[in-house]
Design an enzyme around this catalytic site. Structure first.
Site, mmCIF file in Angstrom:
data_model
loop_
_atom_site.group_PDB
_atom_site.id
_atom_site.type_symbol
_atom_site.label_atom_id
_atom_site.label_comp_id
_atom_site.label_asym_id
_atom_site.label_seq_id
_atom_site.Cartn_x
_atom_site.Cartn_y
_atom_site.Cartn_z
ATOM 1 N N ARG A 1 0.870 -1.192 0.000
ATOM 2 C CA ARG A 1 0.000 0.000 0.000
ATOM 3 C C ARG A 1 0.898 1.230 0.000
ATOM 4 N NH1 ARG A 1 -4.429 0.271 -1.852
ATOM 5 N NH2 ARG A 1 -5.239 -1.418 -0.552
ATOM 6 N N GLN B 1 -7.021 -8.388 -8.559
ATOM 7 C CA GLN B 1 -7.126 -7.001 -9.007
ATOM 8 C C GLN B 1 -5.748 -6.445 -9.313
ATOM 9 O OE1 GLN B 1 -9.963 -4.008 -7.952
ATOM 10 N NE2 GLN B 1 -8.409 -2.869 -6.778
ATOM 11 N N ARG C 1 2.567 -7.049 -9.177
ATOM 12 C CA ARG C 1 2.841 -6.419 -7.872
ATOM 13 C C ARG C 1 2.818 -7.419 -6.715
ATOM 14 N NH1 ARG C 1 -2.509 -2.982 -5.965
ATOM 15 N NH2 ARG C 1 -4.007 -4.713 -6.041
ATOM 16 N N HIS D 1 1.465 2.561 -10.449
ATOM 17 C CA HIS D 1 0.446 3.024 -9.480
ATOM 18 C C HIS D 1 1.114 3.908 -8.412
ATOM 19 C CE1 HIS D 1 -2.980 2.969 -6.775
ATOM 20 N NE2 HIS D 1 -3.654 2.203 -7.566
ATOM 21 N N GLU E 1 -1.169 8.220 -11.638
ATOM 22 C CA GLU E 1 -0.742 6.910 -12.142
ATOM 23 C C GLU E 1 -0.679 6.907 -13.666
ATOM 24 O OE1 GLU E 1 -3.706 4.300 -10.516
ATOM 25 O OE2 GLU E 1 -3.737 5.388 -8.621
#
Ligand code: TA6
Length: 301
Positions: A57, A81, A86, A167, A275
């Site tokens: 995060r 998702q 990642r 991101h 992003e």
């Protein structure tokens, strides 16, 4: 500039004078920290998982081969998702440049290292990702470049499609005091209002949850920037190459509270995701083809 590998899966690159550094977690090849002139430029949740248990995060998570939630079919096959890049442990390929002005390190990912295994069932293709991170103390910049390859293995090879997105969670002093410029005149898909519109503002302020895909953003002379709202002085610039879309996201109160790994819960005041990606459409690669894209982040200190 030396690179250091730590026992807990981090790669740290520091400038000779210590003014700049970048820290990359091999899990997700996630940039956790980028310091320019000793100042942290990225936001990382205080409860971000760094133990390979879930996507980090904060920092710069990498989105591939899919942006957003998978279809029911793909989800049933194990896709998660934002895809598996990642949540896979990448390999440090080495230092590819080391001068006073820039140091570059490269990371790689292929099907044999994707984890958890389920992903390969959901997206059964041969691929090679080469991720290059270039830290430049003199330019106060961090450049992240991705090369996506569909290897040509003869009759076994097929074409496939993908999204890519950096991101990036930028750190800001206070969300109420900043704005985003460089997106006026762009078509927006707004996931909060569930509407589409053309952006009229060249100083977009964030006063609530924002989750927007700015589509086909022209790579013109004005980069996308986080600016000081009052003075319009730039804080951070994002220059894109081959990344047509820009996602702007701030979770605001309700989502920050709902995300278990988002702390402090008031942290949305100090972060803004800008992003750079190709998410409004899929990129198609035939066997033997490569695709490369890059973002250059500059701190205006
Ligand atoms: O990039 C914006 C977004 O797609 C939002 O919709 C929100 O889901 C955010 O990504 C965070 O997603 P994550 O899977 O990291 O919780």
């Amino acid at each position: 500039m030396p690179i250091e590998q730590t026992d807990d899966g981090k790669v740290i690159v520091s400038s000779a004078d210590g003014s700049s550094s970048v820290t990359v977690l091999l899990y997700g090849a996630t940039v956790l920290s980028w310091k320019a002139q000793g100042t942290e430029q990225l936001w990382l949740s205080e409860s971000a998982k760094l133990d390979s248990s879930k996507a980090v995060r904060g920092g710069i998570p990498l989105v591939f081969p899919l942006f957003g939630p998978p279809s029911a079919e793909l989800k049933a096959a194990g896709m998660v998702q934002h895809g598996f890049a990642r949540t896979s442990t990448w390999e440090l390929l080495g230092q590819t440049k080391d001068t006073d002005d820039v140091v570059e390190v490269q990371f790689g990912l292929g099907p044999e290292t994707v984890s958890p295994e389920g992903q390969t069932q959901a997206w059964p293709h041969d691929f090679t990702l080469i991720y290059t991170i270039a830290l430049s103390p003199t330019a106060k910049s961090l450049q992240t470049t991705i090369t996506v390859e569909n290897p040509d293995n003869g009759a076994k090879s097929t074409s496939w499609e993908f999204n890519w997105l950096f991101h990036t969670y930028f750190r800001v002093p206070e969300i109420a005091d900043v704005a985003v410029r460089g997106l006026s005149g762009v078509n927006v898909v707004d996931k909060v209002s569930k509407s589409e519109f053309n952006e009229a503002s060249d100083a977009i302020t964030i006063t609530q949850e924002v989750d927007r895909v700015y589509q086909d953003v022209p790579a013109n002379s004005i980069p996308v920037q986080i600016i000081k709202k009052e003075s319009r002085e730039p804080i951070t610039s994002v220059v894109r190459q081959n990344l047509d879309d820009v996602v702007v996201w701030n979770p605001w109160t309700e989502n920050a509270n709902a995300l278990s790994d988002f702390t402090p819960k008031t942290g949305f005041h100090q972060m803004l995701c800008i992003e750079a990606g190709t998410v409004s459409k899929f990129v198609k690669l035939s066997p033997g083809e490569k695709w490369e894209a890059c973002q250059t982040l500059t701190a205006h200190l």
